[in-house]
Motif scaffolding. Structure first.
Motif, PDB file in Angstrom:
ATOM      1  N   ASN B  31     -36.799  -9.367  20.135  1.00  0.00           N
ATOM      2  CA  ASN B  31     -37.505 -10.511  19.543  1.00  0.00           C
ATOM      3  C   ASN B  31     -39.010 -10.270  19.499  1.00  0.00           C
ATOM      4  N   TYR B  50     -35.871 -11.666  15.171  1.00  0.00           N
ATOM      5  CA  TYR B  50     -34.964 -11.273  16.241  1.00  0.00           C
ATOM      6  C   TYR B  50     -34.253  -9.957  15.940  1.00  0.00           C
ATOM      7  N   GLY B  97     -31.908 -13.092  23.752  1.00  0.00           N
ATOM      8  CA  GLY B  97     -31.326 -14.115  24.615  1.00  0.00           C
ATOM      9  C   GLY B  97     -32.213 -14.561  25.753  1.00  0.00           C
ATOM     10  N   ALA B  98     -33.410 -14.005  25.844  1.00  0.00           N
ATOM     11  CA  ALA B  98     -34.318 -14.365  26.931  1.00  0.00           C
ATOM     12  C   ALA B  98     -35.529 -15.079  26.365  1.00  0.00           C
ATOM     13  N   ASN B  99     -36.119 -15.943  27.161  1.00  0.00           N
ATOM     14  CA  ASN B  99     -37.289 -16.686  26.690  1.00  0.00           C
ATOM     15  C   ASN B  99     -38.565 -16.302  27.405  1.00  0.00           C
ATOM     16  N   VAL B 100     -38.528 -15.290  28.255  1.00  0.00           N
ATOM     17  CA  VAL B 100     -39.760 -14.835  28.893  1.00  0.00           C
ATOM     18  C   VAL B 100     -40.514 -13.979  27.894  1.00  0.00           C
TER      19      VAL B 100
END
Lengths: 111, 112
Positions: B31, B50, B97-100
């Motif tokens: 992303n 993405y 799938g991660a938001n960090v």
């Protein structure tokens, strides 16, 4: 509408004077609340993620807590090097792979 | 450490000019994002991607376009710069799938 609100906008502390920053959020189905630190002229740097009410995370003089409506970033005995803008963010409801940010709290710690 | 490099730290452009802001990451993050940051408004998402050649509009895509021809590179394009696009532009990356998010240092654009 999904929303993140931070308060205060700015906070000035004396070195050693503990305080808290607030981040209140409105989002359906919280999938994490994220805290970042931003130094002047730099991009934000990740600090913590909290996922459920009651959860706490600590890093040096910082402790983040989470309730069902808000998160607090507690700063214990701050030092001048803690001066920065602190941002919180959440993934908007129903969305993945992105965050909406609050406008931040500018913290100044004076020696 | 993941490194996100923005090619230009400071740019000054004229109204109507075409502007390219480049972002390169050296980890295998799927992303990539472009945000702009303005006083009192915080960070606002312009576009994100993405996957290679995939793009999605964020909250304020008007006046901007993006390009992602390679996984490591995400470009923000201002076809005809206007004064209201004067801002700090921040590129960020994250794993699928991660938001960090990991941010670059930012590009401060001034449009005269």
């Amino acid at each position: 509408e999904d929303q993140v609100t931070q308060s205060p906008e700015a906070l000035r502390l004396q070195e050693g004077e503990s305080s808290s920053l607030n981040c209140s959020y409105t989002v359906s189905g919280l999938r994490g609340l994220f805290w970042y630190r931003q130094d002047p002229g730099k991009g934000p740097e990740f600090l913590f993620t909290l996922y459920s009410a009651g959860e706490e995370k600590e890093k040096e003089r910082l402790k983040a807590t989470l309730t069902k409506k808000e998160s607090f970033l507690h700063i214990t005995a701050p030092k001048p090097e803690d001066s920065a803008t602190y941002l919180c963010a959440v993934p908007p409801g129903g969305a993945t792979n992105k965050l909406i940010f609050g406008t931040g709290t500018l913290l100044a710690v004076q020696p | 450490d993941v490194k996100v490099t923005q090619s230009s730290r400071y740019l000054v452009k004229r109204t109507g000019e075409k502007v390219f802001l480049e972002c390169v990451q050296d980890m295998d993050h799927e992303n990539m994002f472009w945000y702009r940051q303005d006083p009192g408004l915080g960070l606002r998402l312009i576009y994100f991607s993405y996957d290679v050649k995939m793009k999605e509009k964020g909250d304020i895509p008007e006046g901007y376009s993006v390009s992602r021809e390679k996984k490591e590179r995400f470009s923000l394009i201002l076809e005809s710069a206007s004064t209201n696009q004067t801002s700090m532009y921040l590129c960020a990356t994250s794993q699928a799938g991660a938001n960090v998010l990991t941010f670059g240092a930012g590009s401060r654009l001034t449009v005269l």
